[in-house]
Design an enzyme around this catalytic site. Structure first.
Site, mmCIF file in Angstrom:
data_model
loop_
_atom_site.group_PDB
_atom_site.id
_atom_site.type_symbol
_atom_site.label_atom_id
_atom_site.label_comp_id
_atom_site.label_asym_id
_atom_site.label_seq_id
_atom_site.Cartn_x
_atom_site.Cartn_y
_atom_site.Cartn_z
ATOM 1 N N ASP A 45 0.825 -1.202 0.000
ATOM 2 C CA ASP A 45 0.000 0.000 0.000
ATOM 3 C C ASP A 45 0.863 1.257 0.000
ATOM 4 O O ASP A 45 0.589 2.218 -0.726
ATOM 5 C CB ASP A 45 -0.921 -0.019 1.232
ATOM 6 C CG ASP A 45 -1.775 1.235 1.331
ATOM 7 O OD1 ASP A 45 -2.660 1.409 0.495
ATOM 8 O OD2 ASP A 45 -1.530 2.035 2.260
ATOM 9 N N GLU A 117 -2.061 -5.287 -3.653
ATOM 10 C CA GLU A 117 -1.096 -4.565 -2.818
ATOM 11 C C GLU A 117 -0.077 -5.525 -2.212
ATOM 12 O O GLU A 117 1.118 -5.197 -2.111
ATOM 13 C CB GLU A 117 -1.825 -3.796 -1.722
ATOM 14 C CG GLU A 117 -2.685 -2.663 -2.257
ATOM 15 C CD GLU A 117 -3.419 -1.909 -1.171
ATOM 16 O OE1 GLU A 117 -3.740 -0.725 -1.395
ATOM 17 O OE2 GLU A 117 -3.677 -2.489 -0.098
#
Length: 225
Positions: A45, A117
């Protein structure tokens, strides 16, 4: 195959497997001491946010900070990453527990977006920032173009944040109010606090989705929808 679509060959295959291991599967396989992809998701992320910001900053020198923020939010939101996961075939590669599998987990946006992610985090750990950048740039330009044309998911949180920031005395906060349902099929309830008072609420299959729904309700209450 997934490795052909991501155009990266892992030196450490364990990282790839971990990126594609959902917590529901790891919990069912405790005797094997499998690790799930949640820590890799956390790392990915951050890498995604940095690479996307760098790309947008250089690609769109005419856009002010506020527009860049909205564009980045649209590109890295759950729905956008879900579409990326589908294109890569992550829905067929991720390892899910039986409960998650039977409840449609392979098509759940939160699971697939998190896996993108996690995969990015794994690439970064295995090969460094350049392979990670190349992976992000394989889908970011197209996502940016779609977002600029208004053909992507609307980011209610960013819109609300911009409105609230116009008055520096206003504070905005999201708080988990509770969850319901079994581990493989949870529903999250989020409260939106304006100046420490509950102003709106939302539900979703992930915390991110619930926050978006709470922000959407707040905008409606404020007359912006």
């Amino acid at each position: 195959m997934l490795k052909d679509k991501i155009k990266y060959e892992f030196k450490n295959k364990v990282l790839l497997r971990k990126a594609l291991t959902h917590s529901s599967y790891a919990n069912e396989q405790r005797a094997r001491h499998l690790q799930n992809n949640e820590r890799l998701e956390f790392l990915g992320d951050s890498v995604l946010g940095f690479v996307t910001a760098d790309y947008l900053y250089n690609q769109f020198p005419e856009l002010p900070e506020g527009e860049l923020t909205k564009l980045r939010a649209a590109i890295v939101c759950e729905q956008a990453l879900y579409e990326v996961a589908k294109e890569l075939g992550i829905d067929g590669a991720i390892c899910l527990g039986h409960g998650e599998e039977s409840s449609g987990g392979r098509q759940r946006p939160s699971i697939l977006a998190d896996a993108v992610e996690a995969l990015l985090g794994a690439i970064y750990l295995d090969g460094g920032i350049e392979p990670a950048r190349e992976f992000v740039l394989s889908f970011i330009p197209k996502s940016a173009e779609r977002a600029r044309q208004g053909r992507m998911f609307k980011d209610y949180k960013t819109t609300l944040q911009e409105i609230v920031q116009k008055n520096r005395q206003e504070t905005l906060e999201y708080r988990l109010a509770g969850t319901s349902g079994p581990d493989h099929d949870k529903t999250f309830d989020m409260e939106l606090l304006l100046n420490s008072n509950v102003f709106a609420s939302g539900q979703g299959r992930s915390k991110k989705e619930a926050e978006q729904m709470a922000a959407k309700q707040a905008l409606a209450l404020m007359g912006y929808q």
